[in-house]
Design an enzyme around this catalytic site. Structure first.
Site, short mmCIF file in Angstrom:
data_model
loop_
_atom_site.label_atom_id
_atom_site.label_comp_id
_atom_site.label_asym_id
_atom_site.label_seq_id
_atom_site.Cartn_x
_atom_site.Cartn_y
_atom_site.Cartn_z
N SER A 1 84.30 -38.95 -78.20
CA SER A 1 84.22 -40.04 -77.22
C SER A 1 85.27 -39.92 -76.12
O SER A 1 85.20 -40.65 -75.12
CB SER A 1 84.35 -41.39 -77.92
OG SER A 1 85.54 -41.47 -78.67
N GLY B 1 88.91 -37.18 -74.61
CA GLY B 1 89.82 -36.06 -74.82
C GLY B 1 89.14 -34.71 -74.98
O GLY B 1 88.12 -34.42 -74.35
N ILE B 2 89.70 -33.89 -75.85
CA ILE B 2 89.20 -32.54 -76.06
C ILE B 2 87.76 -32.57 -76.56
O ILE B 2 86.92 -31.77 -76.12
CB ILE B 2 90.11 -31.78 -77.03
CG1 ILE B 2 91.49 -31.54 -76.39
CG2 ILE B 2 89.48 -30.45 -77.44
CD1 ILE B 2 92.54 -30.99 -77.35
N TYR C 1 101.71 -34.39 -91.56
CA TYR C 1 100.70 -33.98 -90.58
C TYR C 1 100.25 -32.54 -90.82
O TYR C 1 99.04 -32.25 -90.87
CB TYR C 1 101.28 -34.13 -89.17
CG TYR C 1 100.41 -33.61 -88.06
CD1 TYR C 1 99.24 -34.28 -87.69
CD2 TYR C 1 100.76 -32.47 -87.35
CE1 TYR C 1 98.44 -33.82 -86.66
CE2 TYR C 1 99.97 -32.00 -86.31
CZ TYR C 1 98.82 -32.68 -85.97
OH TYR C 1 98.03 -32.21 -84.93
N LYS D 1 96.75 -30.51 -91.51
CA LYS D 1 96.22 -29.55 -90.53
C LYS D 1 96.12 -28.14 -91.12
O LYS D 1 95.13 -27.43 -90.87
CB LYS D 1 97.08 -29.55 -89.27
CG LYS D 1 96.79 -30.70 -88.33
CD LYS D 1 95.38 -30.58 -87.76
CE LYS D 1 95.06 -31.66 -86.75
NZ LYS D 1 93.70 -31.51 -86.18
#
Length: 280
Positions: free
Chosen positions: A17, A19-20, A164, A168
């Site tokens: 929706s 950004g990238i 984080y 990731k």
């Protein structure tokens, strides 16, 4: 006339929706893909502009076909619905981009468990579940490509971002392991990550750097396009956007600058904190 490198293909992009993810969806559409805009946002706000519907309209304005789906990637039933509705609408699934993400860069002592859980639900768990759901329709299509937006594993980067980066790096491990599991099915799986900070709601809302340190999200989208139009020989690699584009012959990156007068430095996760690039 622009070559339609994805003509006949169907792509899902999560977190599309803004950004990238939004730029990836538009890039794929320009190259002929029918695109599923999968995200939670059905209403925009000043902090979070854009919705699944506004991006779908942008795809349609390019002459493409879009399906806007309200998807909370934390919910297994939403991810399963996402894949089922894609196949019901377009008859196939060729590309899945696990782009949706949650961010919290703090020491372990300063990471609430609610934040830890959110990152793992939105990052690695969602990528695992969505990829799992995509396998059957990609096998039926005779192949496909799964991208996860995560960095190569670099243990030196962990301090200050442990929670984080566990999530990731888990995504990267998913990409590299799944690549081997699906090699015989001609389903390629890769991780993809930028070498610089990229302008997005995350960098803007968390005040991570400033425009002279950012590149436009188009660089990640262009690298994604190059990846998903590559053959299965690419599978298993954890790609960095600039390095991968250089492999493919790109030499001029100036048009990706947010500030035309400044070339953003290469910022790895390992030394971002050393130069003050942390959310505040």
């Amino acid at each position: 006339m622009q070559q339609k490198r994805l003509a006949g293909k169907v792509a899902i992009v999560t977190g599309a929706s803004r950004g990238i993810g939004r730029v990836m969806a538009l890039t794929f559409a320009r190259h002929g893909a029918r695109v599923v805009i999968a995200a939670k946002s059905e209403a925009a706000s000043a902090r979070l502009p854009g919705t699944i519907y506004t991006v779908a309209r942008e795809v349609e304005a390019l002459g493409g076909e879009a399906l806007a789906l309200r998807v909370d990637v934390r919910l297994l039933e939403d991810l399963q619905m996402m894949v089922e509705q894609t196949v019901a609408q377009f008859g196939r699934l060729d590309i899945l981009v696990n782009n949706a993400g949650a961010l919290w860069w703090q020491d372990v002592a300063d990471t609430p468990m609610a934040r830890f859980d959110l990152m793992h639900e939105v990052n690695v768990r969602a990528a695992f579940a969505a990829s799992q759901a995509a396998i059957a329709p990609m096998r039926a299509a005779g192949g496909g490509h799964i991208l996860v937006c995560s960095p190569p594993v670099d243990l030196a980067a962990l301090p200050g971002k442990v929670g984080y980066l566990i999530s990731k790096y888990g995504m990267t491990m998913l990409a590299q392991g799944l690549a081997e599991e699906l090699r015989a099915d001609k389903i390629a799986v890769n991780a993809l990550w930028p070498v610089t900070l990229v302008q997005s709601q995350a960098t803007m809302n968390f005040a991570i750097g400033e425009p002279k340190l950012w590149r436009k999200p188009e660089i990640v989208a262009d690298a994604a396009l190059e990846a998903v139009t590559s053959g299965p020989e690419l599978t298993g690699r954890a790609l960095l956007d600039e390095d991968f584009l250089r492999e493919r012959g790109v030499t001029d990156f100036t048009h990706y600058r947010c500030d035309p007068e400044h070339e953003p430095p290469r910022i790895t996760a390992a030394h971002a904190a050393k130069v003050g690039l942390v959310p505040r």
